[in-house]
Design a protein around this motif. Structure first.
Motif, PDB file in Angstrom:
ATOM      1  N   MET A  99     -19.147  -7.599  24.937  1.00  0.00           N
ATOM      2  CA  MET A  99     -19.094  -9.061  25.356  1.00  0.00           C
ATOM      3  C   MET A  99     -19.061  -9.436  27.132  1.00  0.00           C
ATOM      4  O   MET A  99     -20.081  -9.936  27.477  1.00  0.00           O
ATOM      5  CB  MET A  99     -18.158  -9.910  24.736  1.00  0.00           C
ATOM      6  N   VAL A 100     -18.026  -8.886  27.440  1.00  0.00           N
ATOM      7  CA  VAL A 100     -18.087  -9.105  29.012  1.00  0.00           C
ATOM      8  C   VAL A 100     -19.197  -8.195  29.763  1.00  0.00           C
ATOM      9  O   VAL A 100     -19.601  -8.925  30.650  1.00  0.00           O
ATOM     10  CB  VAL A 100     -16.773  -8.310  29.471  1.00  0.00           C
ATOM     11  N   ALA A 101     -19.465  -7.152  29.303  1.00  0.00           N
ATOM     12  CA  ALA A 101     -20.556  -6.256  30.161  1.00  0.00           C
ATOM     13  C   ALA A 101     -21.825  -7.290  29.968  1.00  0.00           C
ATOM     14  O   ALA A 101     -22.483  -7.436  30.996  1.00  0.00           O
ATOM     15  CB  ALA A 101     -20.870  -5.184  29.565  1.00  0.00           C
ATOM     16  N   ASN A 102     -22.188  -7.643  28.940  1.00  0.00           N
ATOM     17  CA  ASN A 102     -23.580  -8.564  28.746  1.00  0.00           C
ATOM     18  C   ASN A 102     -23.577  -9.706  29.548  1.00  0.00           C
ATOM     19  O   ASN A 102     -24.267  -9.911  30.382  1.00  0.00           O
ATOM     20  CB  ASN A 102     -23.747  -8.748  27.398  1.00  0.00           C
ATOM     21  N   LEU A 103     -22.302 -10.714  29.241  1.00  0.00           N
ATOM     22  CA  LEU A 103     -22.115 -11.967  29.986  1.00  0.00           C
ATOM     23  C   LEU A 103     -22.167 -11.601  31.715  1.00  0.00           C
ATOM     24  O   LEU A 103     -22.926 -12.138  32.387  1.00  0.00           O
ATOM     25  CB  LEU A 103     -21.115 -12.552  29.594  1.00  0.00           C
TER      26      LEU A 103
END
Length: 314
Positions: A99-103
């Motif tokens: 989640m965090v990596a993609n956003l």
């Protein structure tokens, strides 16, 4: 990427779910996190569980406060946050490990101040095949152009804080309204309007748990209607000043909730005075939505509210 991301989680009566939520955060592939868990005076073991995780992971800080509601929990977390970006989660939800990596990837790649991903509803356990999708293309919008999307169907992902990442600087001077629910709706249009660019990605970055009876959105109470009208009144005033050509969009959403409350009162055959007030406000909003193509039920209800409610319930 060395940007720090503050993950903010208000926690209240979440002992059944908080373990799952925290584990999904500490398991993120992007590790430069500051995890702020706010125990909002929870009467169960939620705060204790948060403290146990904090002892195991130095990235976790637990704030204990008297019960003041989700808005104040988020406000207090933001005062303590030191991240370059903020990600918000609800204590009963979960997230895939990317989640965090993609956003963050798409915010940095597109030079945007907000990135919005998709979500998946679950009612038991959240399962999702982990896969980073950083080679996909994002749609990039001017921030203010997201305001109309908040008032479309389906528009749910645009009116919630979760499933997104925000540049921390967007929150300067903006607070969640104290003592109110529907607090996401009350701040998001301001955040969108401040953003020069918003990136939209079409893959799932968040798991939304639908089944928590303690959730403020589990059932629609009188308080919900009261607070959603306050939020929409504020948005109408804001849009009238800054983007008058967009006023028809929040007016349409306002009409939907007026109709929804009216129909429930009609079914109970109660509070005629309240129904009359709701209908009069509906008629005022009806004039504002003229630029939009709207569903037939908006017109039908405008001219025959009782008949429409009987047909709808028949």
């Amino acid at each position: 990427m060395d940007k720090k991301v503050s993950v903010i989680v208000p926690v209240y009566k979440a002992e059944k779910f908080i373990d799952r939520c925290i584990r999904s955060i500490i398991g993120q592939t992007y590790e430069n996190l500051e995890i702020l868990l706010v125990d909002d005076g929870s009467p169960d073991r939620s705060g204790e569980i948060c403290d146990l995780f904090a002892k195991k992971d130095k990235r976790i800080s637990v704030l204990h406060q008297e019960n003041m509601g989700q808005s104040e929990a988020r406000n207090n977390a933001i005062k303590k946050a030191t991240g370059d970006y903020y990600v918000f989660m609800d204590a009963d939800d979960a997230a895939p490990s990317f989640m965090v990596a993609n956003l963050l990837h798409y915010c940095e790649k597109e030079g945007s101040q907000i990135c919005i991903g998709d979500f998946q509803v679950f009612t038991d356990e959240f399962t999702y095949e982990d896969a980073e999708c950083i080679n996909n293309n994002a749609q990039v919008y001017k921030g203010s152009d997201i305001i109309p999307l908040m008032h479309t169907v389906p528009g749910e992902k645009y009116v919630v804080m979760w499933g997104k990442i925000f540049k921390a600087e967007l929150f300067e001077g903006i607070e969640f309204p104290k003592g109110r629910i529907c607090e996401d709706l009350a701040v998001l249009y301001k955040l969108y309007d401040r953003a020069e660019k918003v990136a939209l990605i079409d893959h799932v970055v968040y798991g939304y748990y639908r089944g928590n009876e303690n959730s403020s959105t589990f059932s629609l109470s009188d308080r919900f209607y009261r607070d959603v009208y306050v939020a929409l009144d504020e948005e109408l005033a804001y849009v009238a000043e800054h983007h008058p050509d967009m006023i028809c969009y929040p007016a349409k959403t306002y009409m939907y909730w007026l109709f929804d409350e009216y129909r429930k009162l009609f079914n109970k055959k109660s509070d005629k005075a309240r129904r009359k007030d709701l209908f009069n406000r509906y008629c005022q909003m009806y004039k504002k939505v003229a630029p939009l193509k709207i569903d037939k039920f908006y017109h039908f209800f405008r001219y025959a509210p009782g008949v429409y409610c009987m047909i709808k319930n028949g």
